[in-house]
Scaffold this motif. Structure first.
Motif, PDB file in Angstrom:
ATOM      1  N   SER A   2      37.505  17.258  71.642  1.00 19.30           N
ATOM      2  CA  SER A   2      36.824  16.966  70.378  1.00 19.30           C
ATOM      3  C   SER A   2      35.405  16.464  70.611  1.00 19.30           C
ATOM      4  N   LYS A   9      36.792  24.305  72.055  1.00 15.33           N
ATOM      5  CA  LYS A   9      37.268  23.936  70.719  1.00 15.33           C
ATOM      6  C   LYS A   9      38.586  23.189  70.837  1.00 15.33           C
ATOM      7  N   GLU A  41      41.031  23.352  68.957  1.00 16.76           N
ATOM      8  CA  GLU A  41      42.152  24.220  68.598  1.00 16.76           C
ATOM      9  C   GLU A  41      42.766  24.913  69.809  1.00 16.76           C
ATOM     10  N   ASP A  42      41.986  24.994  70.908  1.00 18.51           N
ATOM     11  CA  ASP A  42      42.462  25.702  72.106  1.00 18.51           C
ATOM     12  C   ASP A  42      43.170  24.781  73.098  1.00 18.51           C
ATOM     13  N   ASN A  87      46.088  23.240  72.983  1.00 16.10           N
ATOM     14  CA  ASN A  87      47.523  23.500  73.197  1.00 16.10           C
ATOM     15  C   ASN A  87      47.767  24.600  74.220  1.00 16.10           C
TER      16      ASN A  87
END
Length: 420
Positions: free
Chosen positions: A214, A312, A314-315, A317
């Motif tokens: 983040s 990002k 979102e990546d 995981n």
């Protein structure tokens, strides 16, 4: 050192004020109170059921109708022998001519069961027909009463004195005394600690990766790198999330202890043993805290690198998938070895560094672990943490300012080699 504490304070402050942390803490504490209060809730329901049963017995309430077919005259045509033993049920003598009709009644009507008495090699036997398993009486209790009557009749026919007959039919009482740690109690507490440590280590390790990813997205990392070394950043962030996790873990434990003192019923039994937490000695508590710190340090280093490989959040995981697989396999290695804490599998899983944080604390609670195994476990963890920290810092330093597609392992190795 100043840079380390600056990163630690910044990361700790940012993550402790997040709504996700506050909400998860509140939910965790509520679940802890509910779980620790469960024995008191169960006991209150048991008391209510007992009182209801006693009231039903006093009022003559019948739990059901039991048809008895005794074509071989096992009970000498006297079903009162069963009625006197099971007063809450009504017994009705029937003939085998009505067996089809009786089976239909058992199948279609509520609280009906059927006992068909027979004889094999001179010994009584019976078929117990119910609509569903668990309906009616416990078959073993029926068997006990029939056996008692059968033996009594045999002894009477053999002119055995009454006092000898009573001695033959008496149950032998016994007491079990454990000199070591209680198996059932040790298993329960070990299971709880193993699950708690796994989720704490996994959750806060995941938090390290998310924090790094983040901050890369918001370009905060560029400011951090210009003011301090990447090695300081990874250590400071890992320490901050570990401290946050340790505080939350202490809160959960303190809440559990307080709830235990206020609500836990006396002499609550599981598997016939009184449930207590006497195996939580000062030594075991210190070891649990130590293994949390070591286990978290091990996985936090790897998670920080995973967070640095993505641009990002979102990546994260997908980047964490290999580490998640390692942690899951390690957890199940330790978890499934709890049933036999002194077996070879349990010893090996408590020394392998990736599974040791989940296995060794559980074994310490469940059994007496030799000192050499604890030393070997801690030593293997320290060596592995040092090695992975060194590798992680090199890879982290190379990947921290990378933006674009997620870096693969071969790219990380090349970048870290150039970064020597």
């Amino acid at each position: 050192m100043k840079g380390f504490f600056t990163v630690l304070a910044y990361t700790f402050k940012e993550n402790s004020r997040k709504k996700s942390f506050i909400i998860s803490t509140i939910i965790t504490l509520i679940l802890t109170i509910a779980l620790v209060s469960m024995p008191a809730i169960i006991k209150s329901f048991d008391k209510a059921d007992t009182n209801k049963s006693e009231q039903g017995s006093k009022s003559g309430e019948n739990k059901g109708l039991i048809f008895v077919i005794d074509s071989k005259n096992i009970l000498d045509g006297n079903i009162n022998k069963l009625s006197s033993a099971f007063k809450e049920y009504k017994f009705k003598s029937e003939t085998d001519v009505n067996i089809v009709n009786l089976k239909n009644k058992v199948k279609n009507e509520k609280n009906n069961t059927l006992i068909i008495l027979d004889e094999k090699n001179g010994v009584p036997t019976f078929n117990y027909i119910v609509k569903q398993a668990g309906d009616g009486l416990d078959p073993s209790e029926v068997s006990r009463v029939i056996k008692s009557n059968f033996v009594t009749d045999l002894l009477t026919e053999s002119n055995v004195p009454d006092n000898i007959s009573k001695m033959v039919l008496s149950d032998i009482s016994f007491n079990t005394q454990e000199l070591g740690k209680g198996k059932a109690i040790g298993y329960i507490s070990s299971m709880i600690i193993s699950i708690l440590l796994f989720f704490s280590i996994y959750y806060y390790g995941y938090g390290v990766a998310m924090s790094v990813a983040s901050e890369k997205t918001s370009r905060v990392m560029e400011l951090l790198v210009t003011s301090t070394k990447p090695s300081i950043i990874i250590l400071g962030k890992s320490a901050a999330m570990g401290l946050l996790g340790l505080i939350q873990l202490v809160m959960v434990v303190c809440t559990a202890l307080l709830t235990f003192k206020l609500t836990f019923p006396e002499n609550f039994k599981i598997a016939g043993q009184v449930l207590d937490f006497s195996n939580f000695t000062p030594f075991s508590i210190v070891m649990i805290a130590l293994y949390f710190i070591l286990g978290y340090s091990l996985y936090a280093m790897m998670n920080a690198v995973a967070g640095a490989t993505v641009s990002k959040a979102e990546d994260v995981n997908s980047a964490l998938m290999p580490i998640s697989m390692i942690s899951m396999v390690a957890f199940y290695m330790g978890y499934f070895s709890l049933t036999v804490p002194n077996a070879t599998v349990a010893i090996v899983s408590s020394i392998i560094p990736f599974s040791a944080p989940f296995s060794m604390p559980s074994r310490i609670l469940a059994t007496d672990v030799p000192a050499w195994q604890i030393v070997a476990s801690v030593f293997s963890l320290l060596i592995t943490i040092t090695s992975i920290a060194w590798i992680s810092i090199k890879i982290y330093s190379a990947a921290i300012l990378h933006y674009g597609s997620r870096l693969k392992m071969k790219d990380l190795l090349k970048m870290s080699h150039k970064n020597k």
